[in-house]
Every structure is written in structure tokens, then in C-alpha cells.
Design a protein around this motif. Sequence first.
Motif, PDB file in Angstrom:
ATOM      1  N   GLU A  72       0.836  -1.192   0.000  1.00  0.00           N
ATOM      2  CA  GLU A  72       0.000   0.000   0.000  1.00  0.00           C
ATOM      3  C   GLU A  72       0.875   1.248   0.000  1.00  0.00           C
ATOM      4  N   SER A  73       0.372   2.315  -0.639  1.00  0.00           N
ATOM      5  CA  SER A  73       1.108   3.579  -0.624  1.00  0.00           C
ATOM      6  C   SER A  73       0.130   4.744  -0.594  1.00  0.00           C
ATOM      7  N   ALA A  74       0.640   5.882  -0.136  1.00  0.00           N
ATOM      8  CA  ALA A  74      -0.179   7.095  -0.065  1.00  0.00           C
ATOM      9  C   ALA A  74       0.739   8.303  -0.273  1.00  0.00           C
ATOM     10  N   GLU A  75       0.112   9.420  -0.559  1.00  0.00           N
ATOM     11  CA  GLU A  75       0.820  10.691  -0.740  1.00  0.00           C
ATOM     12  C   GLU A  75       1.966  10.548  -1.745  1.00  0.00           C
ATOM     13  N   ASP A  76       1.616  10.078  -2.937  1.00  0.00           N
ATOM     14  CA  ASP A  76       2.592   9.907  -4.023  1.00  0.00           C
ATOM     15  C   ASP A  76       3.791   9.067  -3.589  1.00  0.00           C
ATOM     16  N   ASP A  77       3.521   7.972  -2.903  1.00  0.00           N
ATOM     17  CA  ASP A  77       4.540   7.016  -2.443  1.00  0.00           C
ATOM     18  C   ASP A  77       5.414   7.536  -1.305  1.00  0.00           C
ATOM     19  N   ARG A  78       5.061   8.669  -0.717  1.00  0.00           N
ATOM     20  CA  ARG A  78       5.822   9.161   0.440  1.00  0.00           C
ATOM     21  C   ARG A  78       5.617   8.242   1.632  1.00  0.00           C
ATOM     22  N   LEU A  79       4.467   7.576   1.687  1.00  0.00           N
ATOM     23  CA  LEU A  79       4.161   6.612   2.735  1.00  0.00           C
ATOM     24  C   LEU A  79       3.948   5.246   2.090  1.00  0.00           C
ATOM     25  N   ARG A  80       4.533   4.226   2.693  1.00  0.00           N
ATOM     26  CA  ARG A  80       4.346   2.831   2.259  1.00  0.00           C
ATOM     27  C   ARG A  80       3.948   2.034   3.493  1.00  0.00           C
ATOM     28  N   TYR A  81       2.961   1.146   3.376  1.00  0.00           N
ATOM     29  CA  TYR A  81       2.483   0.452   4.563  1.00  0.00           C
ATOM     30  C   TYR A  81       1.811  -0.873   4.219  1.00  0.00           C
ATOM     31  N   SER A  82       1.696  -1.696   5.236  1.00  0.00           N
ATOM     32  CA  SER A  82       0.985  -2.977   5.150  1.00  0.00           C
ATOM     33  C   SER A  82       0.184  -3.126   6.440  1.00  0.00           C
ATOM     34  N   GLY A  83      -0.245  -4.320   6.740  1.00  0.00           N
ATOM     35  CA  GLY A  83      -1.063  -4.547   7.926  1.00  0.00           C
ATOM     36  C   GLY A  83      -0.329  -4.399   9.237  1.00  0.00           C
ATOM     37  N   ASN A  84       1.009  -4.546   9.226  1.00  0.00           N
ATOM     38  CA  ASN A  84       1.726  -4.476  10.502  1.00  0.00           C
ATOM     39  C   ASN A  84       3.018  -3.655  10.461  1.00  0.00           C
ATOM     40  N   GLU A  85       3.293  -2.988   9.342  1.00  0.00           N
ATOM     41  CA  GLU A  85       4.450  -2.100   9.306  1.00  0.00           C
ATOM     42  C   GLU A  85       4.233  -0.991   8.287  1.00  0.00           C
ATOM     43  N   ALA A  86       4.952   0.124   8.518  1.00  0.00           N
ATOM     44  CA  ALA A  86       4.786   1.281   7.645  1.00  0.00           C
ATOM     45  C   ALA A  86       6.067   2.102   7.622  1.00  0.00           C
ATOM     46  N   PHE A  87       6.250   2.828   6.519  1.00  0.00           N
ATOM     47  CA  PHE A  87       7.462   3.610   6.297  1.00  0.00           C
ATOM     48  C   PHE A  87       7.078   4.968   5.732  1.00  0.00           C
ATOM     49  N   GLY A  88       7.812   5.995   6.129  1.00  0.00           N
ATOM     50  CA  GLY A  88       7.497   7.333   5.661  1.00  0.00           C
ATOM     51  C   GLY A  88       8.739   8.149   5.357  1.00  0.00           C
ATOM     52  N   LYS A  89       8.559   9.137   4.521  1.00  0.00           N
ATOM     53  CA  LYS A  89       9.613  10.093   4.201  1.00  0.00           C
ATOM     54  C   LYS A  89       9.136  11.439   4.725  1.00  0.00           C
ATOM     55  N   THR A  90       9.955  12.075   5.559  1.00  0.00           N
ATOM     56  CA  THR A  90       9.560  13.366   6.107  1.00  0.00           C
ATOM     57  C   THR A  90       9.577  14.432   5.015  1.00  0.00           C
TER      58      THR A  90
END
Length: 184
Positions: A114-132
Motif C-alpha cells: 500500500e502507498s499514499a501521498e505519491d509514495d511518500r508513505l508505504r504500509y501494510s497490515g503491521n508495518e509502515a514507512f514514511g519520508k519526512t
Amino acid sequence: MSVRPAPSRKKVTVVVWAISALVAVLSGCGGDESERDYAVPDSLCGVAVDADELGPFLPDGKEITVRDKSGGGTTVCEVVVDDELALRATQAWVEEGKTTAYFASSQTLTAPEESAEDDRLRYSGNEAFGKTKDCIDKQHGQELYTAVQAQGSDHKDADAMKRLITDYTSEVEGSTSCEADGSE
């Protein structure tokens, strides 16, 4: 007018027993009842988080410890429940121009779909990653990334993980971490 015969004692006993058994079974099936003897933290090593959002990702247990494992330009906050790692929140300086997918690939074996905000956020059911946004160290050519990884419970909820990484990343952006030079 007809008179109905009274039920036999045997039938009444069976009905009462069946109802009692049903009540006992249903009362044990609450599902939402937590066996958590600790308070869910409202911050991860100084970064505010919503305890209601964080709580479902933490397992039941008796004791919780939050440990700051900072060093080398990376901050790792570990949440340990009953001596087992339950959740890890990370802030890391990465070479400028990289993507959140690139950062995630160095943190996990399973790429979040999963991704949001033009791939700035990437996530799944139990982990997520972001770019400030705008947390850039020009001197060292680095940008600040975030991660929240909850692998200590069976709970999986991609929407909740998205909210958690969005809020966590936003809090990091407003913190002194965003001003760091990336060379700690």
C-alpha cells in the motif's frame, strides 16, 4: 378452557442446564477483552503517538519497556512486552533523492504494497514507512525517513498502520530530529 400440563422436572432441569452452558460459553467469547497489565505508551522515545492507535498492535502481557537505541544517525525505539520485542519505531537519515520504497527495502523482507501521498508513505497490515517533508541535511546530502514495525502481535490493519505512520512522521517533522545534521 383446556389446562396445559406442567412440564416435568427433568425437562426443566435440561433447559436450565442448556441455558447456563450457553451463557458460560458466550461470556467467554468477548474477543475484545485484553489481558494487558501495562499501560500503552503515548510516546515512542519522545515522539508523541496516539495510544488508541498504537494499542491494537501491542500484544497482551504484564510488563512493557520502551528502549531508546540511538546511534550513528539512526534512532531506534523498541517497545518490549514481557521480554519480547513487540514494536520498533525508527528514524533514519538516508541519502538524498532516495524513495520510501528504497528505505523500506532496507528495513523489511516484505515490501509493503500500500502507498499514499505519491509514495511518500508505504504500509501494510503491521508495518509502515514514511519520508519526512523538508527534513534535509544539506551538509551530508541526506533526508530523514521513519518506520513503525509491529511484529509482536497477530493484529494486522493497514488503515490503522497508515494513520500511525502519518502521525508519527508528522511528529518527527516537528521535532528536533528534523533539525539534526544526520551525523550523530
